[in-house]
Scaffold this motif. Structure first.
Motif, PDB file in Angstrom:
ATOM      1  N   GLY A  12       2.273  24.796   0.132  1.00 48.09           N
ATOM      2  CA  GLY A  12       1.380  25.433  -1.239  1.00 48.09           C
ATOM      3  C   GLY A  12       0.327  26.367  -0.618  1.00 48.09           C
ATOM      4  N   ASP A  13       0.086  26.193   0.520  1.00 50.51           N
ATOM      5  CA  ASP A  13      -1.256  27.358   1.097  1.00 50.51           C
ATOM      6  C   ASP A  13      -0.651  28.786   0.914  1.00 50.51           C
ATOM      7  OD1 ASP A  13      -2.878  25.051   1.584  1.00 50.51           O
ATOM      8  OD2 ASP A  13      -2.596  25.373   3.652  1.00 50.51           O
ATOM      9  N   THR A  14      -1.750  29.536   0.647  1.00 52.30           N
ATOM     10  CA  THR A  14      -1.556  30.959   0.571  1.00 52.30           C
ATOM     11  C   THR A  14      -2.371  31.488   1.816  1.00 52.30           C
ATOM     12  OG1 THR A  14      -3.369  31.602  -0.990  1.00 52.30           O
ATOM     13  CG2 THR A  14      -1.179  31.361  -1.747  1.00 52.30           C
ATOM     14  N   PHE A  15      -1.699  32.525   2.437  1.00 52.21           N
ATOM     15  CA  PHE A  15      -2.351  33.010   3.827  1.00 52.21           C
ATOM     16  C   PHE A  15      -1.912  34.511   3.757  1.00 52.21           C
ATOM     17  CE2 PHE A  15       1.633  31.261   4.694  1.00 52.21           C
ATOM     18  CZ  PHE A  15       2.091  31.825   5.605  1.00 52.21           C
ATOM     19  N   GLU A  16      -2.774  35.236   4.865  1.00 53.13           N
ATOM     20  CA  GLU A  16      -2.475  36.520   5.025  1.00 53.13           C
ATOM     21  C   GLU A  16      -1.991  36.817   6.439  1.00 53.13           C
ATOM     22  OE1 GLU A  16      -6.276  38.789   4.392  1.00 53.13           O
ATOM     23  OE2 GLU A  16      -5.938  38.776   2.130  1.00 53.13           O
TER      24      GLU A  16
END
Length: 70
Positions: A12-16
């Motif tokens: 569920g992590d968001t990252f760039e």
């Protein structure tokens, strides 16, 4: 270099990820090492040099403020 936002389906992590546009569709692993990720749609904000929002055209503005009848 463009930045792309991703969300990991496993944790569920968001990252760039920063990468060239030529690699925009390449898969990306999350920082935790999971490979089941999805690229998110992102919005772009347009601001002036001082950070203020870009001016809007007057109502009925069209391409030249409505004065040319186009």
């Amino acid at each position: 270099m463009p930045r792309y936002d991703y969300r990991c389906r496993a944790c569920g992590d968001t990252f760039e990820v920063s990468r060239p546009m030529a690699e925009a569709s390449a898969p990306a692993s999350c920082p935790q090492g999971h490979t089941d990720t999805v690229k998110l749609l992102s919005t772009v904000a347009v601001t002036g040099r001082d950070g203020a929002s870009a001016p809007r055209s007057p109502a009925g503005g069209g391409c030249c403020g409505g004065a040319c009848g186009c």
